[in-house]
Motif scaffolding. Structure first.
Motif, short mmCIF file in Angstrom:
data_model
loop_
_atom_site.label_atom_id
_atom_site.label_comp_id
_atom_site.label_asym_id
_atom_site.label_seq_id
_atom_site.Cartn_x
_atom_site.Cartn_y
_atom_site.Cartn_z
N ILE A 130 0.74 -1.21 -0.18
CA ILE A 130 -0.04 0.07 0.04
C ILE A 130 0.98 1.15 -0.19
O ILE A 130 1.69 1.33 1.00
N GLU A 131 0.64 2.13 -1.08
CA GLU A 131 1.58 3.30 -0.88
C GLU A 131 0.47 4.55 -0.94
O GLU A 131 -0.71 4.53 -1.29
N ALA A 187 -2.79 2.14 -4.27
CA ALA A 187 -2.52 3.65 -4.13
C ALA A 187 -3.37 4.36 -3.70
O ALA A 187 -4.60 4.42 -3.90
N VAL A 188 -2.97 5.24 -2.52
CA VAL A 188 -4.04 6.07 -1.84
C VAL A 188 -3.47 7.51 -2.09
O VAL A 188 -2.16 7.71 -2.22
N ALA A 195 4.55 11.10 1.80
CA ALA A 195 4.96 9.86 1.09
C ALA A 195 5.13 8.83 1.86
O ALA A 195 5.81 8.93 3.12
N HIS A 196 4.30 7.74 1.94
CA HIS A 196 4.28 6.67 2.83
C HIS A 196 4.20 5.38 2.18
O HIS A 196 3.48 5.38 1.00
N GLU A 197 4.66 4.13 2.69
CA GLU A 197 4.62 2.94 2.14
C GLU A 197 4.33 1.95 3.34
O GLU A 197 4.94 2.06 4.33
N THR A 212 6.93 2.70 6.27
CA THR A 212 8.06 3.91 6.27
C THR A 212 7.08 5.19 6.10
O THR A 212 6.28 5.15 5.18
N ASP A 213 7.32 6.13 6.72
CA ASP A 213 6.62 7.61 6.63
C ASP A 213 7.62 8.65 6.36
O ASP A 213 8.31 8.74 7.41
N SER A 214 7.41 9.44 5.49
CA SER A 214 8.24 10.55 5.33
C SER A 214 7.12 11.83 5.42
O SER A 214 6.21 11.79 4.66
N PHE A 215 7.14 12.53 6.62
CA PHE A 215 6.29 13.50 7.04
C PHE A 215 6.68 15.01 6.50
O PHE A 215 5.95 15.96 6.26
#
Length: 247
Positions: A130-131, A187-188, A195-197, A212-215
């Motif tokens: 899931i991205e 894809a969400v 950007a998250h996956e 993983t999360d990029s805030f």
């Protein structure tokens, strides 16, 4: 001192790259180019490395122009096809001294997550990806998700793992998502995300989640700087920042 040109310098990522390179020891920005600028300006400014954060429609042409100009390329623009990668690889054979890094994701956590997922995938019966990204992203699935799914599929094929079980026979609206090399990818697009996956792996009675999360886009900058510093030491085409890391 490494002289750097930034392509897409006025964009969200490009602005961060200009600031990061300008503030990094041993690096300097000699050209900040954006839509409508001539890439030849990078060579005239003396750039030895160019960072491309533009859009999928132009990034391949940019890379070929950089190769022709004798400039190493670090590319964060996604949307690359296997055919486009092959064309870049073939072009580089004419300039064997040059390096091109095309990285689906520069966040170190994302790079590690992709490697962890590939390592774990052979041990689980089921796996899905899931991205999740901001709604201004133009490509789906994301380059990170494509890279993740392909690495998972390769690892499972090497280990002889059967396809994930799935009894679905009726899905006219595509609710099961895209299928990349046999791996389902969802894809969400949601306001507030960056950007998250998440990679979900399942066995009877257990589940492993790797997320993983990029805030903030600043999370990509250590990886970009690593790419800029290392690209000249890695001639040819490298896909994925992990190719420059001791993993």
């Amino acid at each position: 001192m490494i002289s750097v040109a930034v392509l897409g310098a006025a964009g969200r990522m490009g602005t961060h790259v200009v600031n990061a390179v300008s503030g990094a020891e041993g690096l300097e920005v000699v050209a900040a180019l954006d839509h409508g600028d001539d890439i030849a300006e990078a060579a005239r400014a003396g750039a030895t490395v160019a960072v491309d954060f533009t859009v999928p429609d132009v990034t391949e042409a940019n890379v070929h122009a950089l190769i022709d100009a004798g400039i190493h390329a670090v590319v964060g623009t996604t949307g690359w096809t296997q055919e486009a990668l092959l064309r870049v690889d073939e072009h580089l054979r004419e300039r064997p001294e040059l390096g091109v890094l095309i990285a689906p994701n520069f966040a170190l956590g994302a790079v590690l997550s992709m490697r962890f997922a590939a390592a774990a995938a052979r041990y689980f019966e089921s796996v899905e990806v899931i991205e999740l990204h901001h709604p201004d992203k133009v490509d789906a699935p994301s380059g990170t998700a494509l890279h993740t799914a392909r690495a998972i599929a390769a690892a499972r094929a090497e280990a002889g793992v059967a396809p994930s079980p799935d009894a679905t026979t009726h899905d006219p609206d595509g609710a099961r998502g895209a299928v990349i090399d046999g791996v389902h990818v969802h894809a969400v697009r949601l306001r507030g995300l960056v950007a998250h996956e998440e990679i979900l792996l399942g066995n009877p009675g257990e589940q492993l989640s790797i997320r993983t999360d990029s805030f903030d886009r600043i999370s990509f900058m250590p990886g970009v700087l690593l790419g800029v510093r290392e690209v000249a030491r890695h001639p040819g085409l490298t896909v994925g920042l992990d190719g420059y890391m001791s993993l």
